[in-house]
Design an enzyme around this catalytic site. Sequence first.
Site, PDB file in Angstrom:
ATOM      1  N   CYS A 265      -1.926  -8.882 -39.309  1.00  0.00           N
ATOM      2  CA  CYS A 265      -2.223 -10.263 -39.723  1.00  0.00           C
ATOM      3  C   CYS A 265      -3.450 -10.398 -40.623  1.00  0.00           C
ATOM      4  O   CYS A 265      -3.330 -10.891 -41.742  1.00  0.00           O
ATOM      5  CB  CYS A 265      -2.412 -11.141 -38.497  1.00  0.00           C
ATOM      6  SG  CYS A 265      -0.902 -11.319 -37.569  1.00  0.00           S
TER       7      CYS A 265
HETATM    8  C1  UDX Z   1      -5.278 -11.391 -35.208  1.00  0.00           C
HETATM    9  C2  UDX Z   1      -5.846 -12.753 -34.767  1.00  0.00           C
HETATM   10  O1  UDX Z   1      -6.902 -12.521 -33.851  1.00  0.00           O
HETATM   11  C3  UDX Z   1      -4.744 -13.607 -34.152  1.00  0.00           C
HETATM   12  O2  UDX Z   1      -5.261 -14.885 -33.800  1.00  0.00           O
HETATM   13  C4  UDX Z   1      -3.628 -13.774 -35.176  1.00  0.00           C
HETATM   14  O3  UDX Z   1      -2.564 -14.514 -34.640  1.00  0.00           O
HETATM   15  C5  UDX Z   1      -3.120 -12.392 -35.601  1.00  0.00           C
HETATM   16  O4  UDX Z   1      -4.201 -11.611 -36.103  1.00  0.00           O
HETATM   17  P1  UDX Z   1      -4.618  -9.105 -34.010  1.00  0.00           P
HETATM   18  O5  UDX Z   1      -4.152  -8.647 -35.345  1.00  0.00           O
HETATM   19  O6  UDX Z   1      -3.777  -8.855 -32.810  1.00  0.00           O
HETATM   20  O7  UDX Z   1      -4.862 -10.701 -34.037  1.00  0.00           O
HETATM   21  O8  UDX Z   1      -6.008  -8.382 -33.754  1.00  0.00           O
HETATM   22  P2  UDX Z   1      -7.523  -8.795 -33.513  1.00  0.00           P
HETATM   23  O9  UDX Z   1      -7.841  -8.620 -32.085  1.00  0.00           O
HETATM   24  O10 UDX Z   1      -7.836 -10.098 -34.124  1.00  0.00           O
HETATM   25  O11 UDX Z   1      -8.259  -7.648 -34.334  1.00  0.00           O
HETATM   26  C6  UDX Z   1      -8.020  -7.477 -35.728  1.00  0.00           C
HETATM   27  C7  UDX Z   1      -8.789  -6.307 -36.279  1.00  0.00           C
HETATM   28  O12 UDX Z   1     -10.171  -6.601 -36.347  1.00  0.00           O
HETATM   29  C8  UDX Z   1      -8.674  -5.014 -35.450  1.00  0.00           C
HETATM   30  O13 UDX Z   1      -8.527  -3.915 -36.332  1.00  0.00           O
HETATM   31  C9  UDX Z   1     -10.002  -4.937 -34.730  1.00  0.00           C
HETATM   32  O14 UDX Z   1     -10.386  -3.610 -34.419  1.00  0.00           O
HETATM   33  C10 UDX Z   1     -10.939  -5.562 -35.755  1.00  0.00           C
HETATM   34  N1  UDX Z   1     -12.147  -6.156 -35.181  1.00  0.00           N
HETATM   35  C11 UDX Z   1     -12.046  -7.212 -34.330  1.00  0.00           C
HETATM   36  C12 UDX Z   1     -13.395  -5.672 -35.554  1.00  0.00           C
HETATM   37  O15 UDX Z   1     -13.500  -4.728 -36.350  1.00  0.00           O
HETATM   38  N2  UDX Z   1     -14.517  -6.279 -35.041  1.00  0.00           N
HETATM   39  C13 UDX Z   1     -14.452  -7.332 -34.185  1.00  0.00           C
HETATM   40  O16 UDX Z   1     -15.526  -7.817 -33.779  1.00  0.00           O
HETATM   41  C14 UDX Z   1     -13.187  -7.812 -33.815  1.00  0.00           C
END
Ligand code: UDX
Length: 428
Positions: A265
């Site tokens: 996403c």
């Molecule tokens: C995301 C959104 O959170 C969600 O609301 C939407 O519907 C779909 O996209 P998701 O893709 O499941 O969800 O993952 P998420 O937990 O948001 O993490 C996304 C990426 O960011 C991951 O690669 C994670 O490792 C990274 N991340 C997240 C960071 O690098 N640092 C952070 O502090 C948080």
Amino acid sequence: MRISVTGAGYVGLVTAAALASKGHNVIVVDTDETKVGMINQKKSPIFEEGLDDMLSNCIESNHLRATGDYEGILDTDITLICVGTPSNPDGSMNLGYITESAKEIGRMLGVKGERHAVVVRSTVVPGTTKGIIIPALEQYSRKKAHVDFDVAVNPEFLQEGKALHGFFNPDRIIIGEEEQRAGDMVQELYEGISAPTIRMGITTAEMIKFTSNAFLATKISFINDIGNICKRLGVDVYDVVKGVGVDYRIGEHFLSAGIGFGGSCLPKDLKALVHSSRHLGYQPMVLESVLDVNKNQILNMLRMVEERLGNLEGKTICVLGLAFKPNTDDIRNAPALEVIRLLMEKGASVKAYDPLAMPNARSVLPEKVQYCRDAHETVNGCDCILVLTEWDEFKDESLYHEKMVFDGRRVLDPGEARTFCDYHGICW
Ligand code: UDX
């Protein structure tokens, strides 16, 4: 309610299973017969905590079934469009599946006697429902939206790994509508789930989803930018966040610095928003930088490794973690994939391990990657270790003793780690 869900992907399956478990009668429509077969045999085609059990229970209680035939929607009152909206090579959103789904639903609306509601749950570029989906529904049904059938938008905010929990405990329910009847039907789906429900116009609802993802991505690239400055100052960005995150205006979430964001996403939606914005005649400078910083984290990791190991030709590098985040087998836009490709381009041999994502990784990574049975086997006999997903099992100190370690996810406490290994944090 009698509900049809088009698309047995991540959003469709989670939504279908969650609604069926609430007692609704749900039919999943997908043109992929393999997926349809798996679901009807009570097997989830995707990994998500709790989904297999929920699907199985709902099928046994006759609340859920799958079909490859759009005629399935004729026996339902409402259709949720949940098909994928992947990226085109230029970053724009590929609306092919959604257009195709709208046409098929339109054909069914054309022959259905009773009134029907269509709800767009897929993430679509703002303007898509009014500009593409409604015209397709009208053209193929020869009926008029908001007059002969209802249309609403209900974006999902599901996070992989905790999607079912998120469905039943959402921060908010967003409903985009042009007339109240459509919105009321969506609200009825969520009866019993307590969350602020916000109703507005269709395009505004679409924009809320994009803005949420853009903001989350911005927080991550922002903190990685700050982390890169902190590293040069000898300051730990994680300590900085402790002091900054307590400010209620900022908050502590999504400020974990590291190798950057991946997944199905954030990267895709941000690229689509940038593309769409340029198309509208505006250059979104903050959002462009968010993508640049994210790409740079991968290059920074490579630079750090080369600074310590020199020429990577003939070196053996161990990569712990392939999934874009822990507790999923999803490798879409996972930073590890790009890191591995670049390492191999530079002549390194790569040994890799991930508790869940190796089967998926095998299908996209170069054949020469050596996959290992567990983390201990992977770290054996390598020149350095790169940690790219923060799985709990990678927090085991014994993996790293006397090794050169590049931590992209802060799995180790840097102060402690420096006492037993040659430890380097990506931006701390
Ligand atoms: C995301 C959104 O959170 C969600 O609301 C939407 O519907 C779909 O996209 P998701 O893709 O499941 O969800 O993952 P998420 O937990 O948001 O993490 C996304 C990426 O960011 C991951 O690669 C994670 O490792 C990274 N991340 C997240 C960071 O690098 N640092 C952070 O502090 C948080």
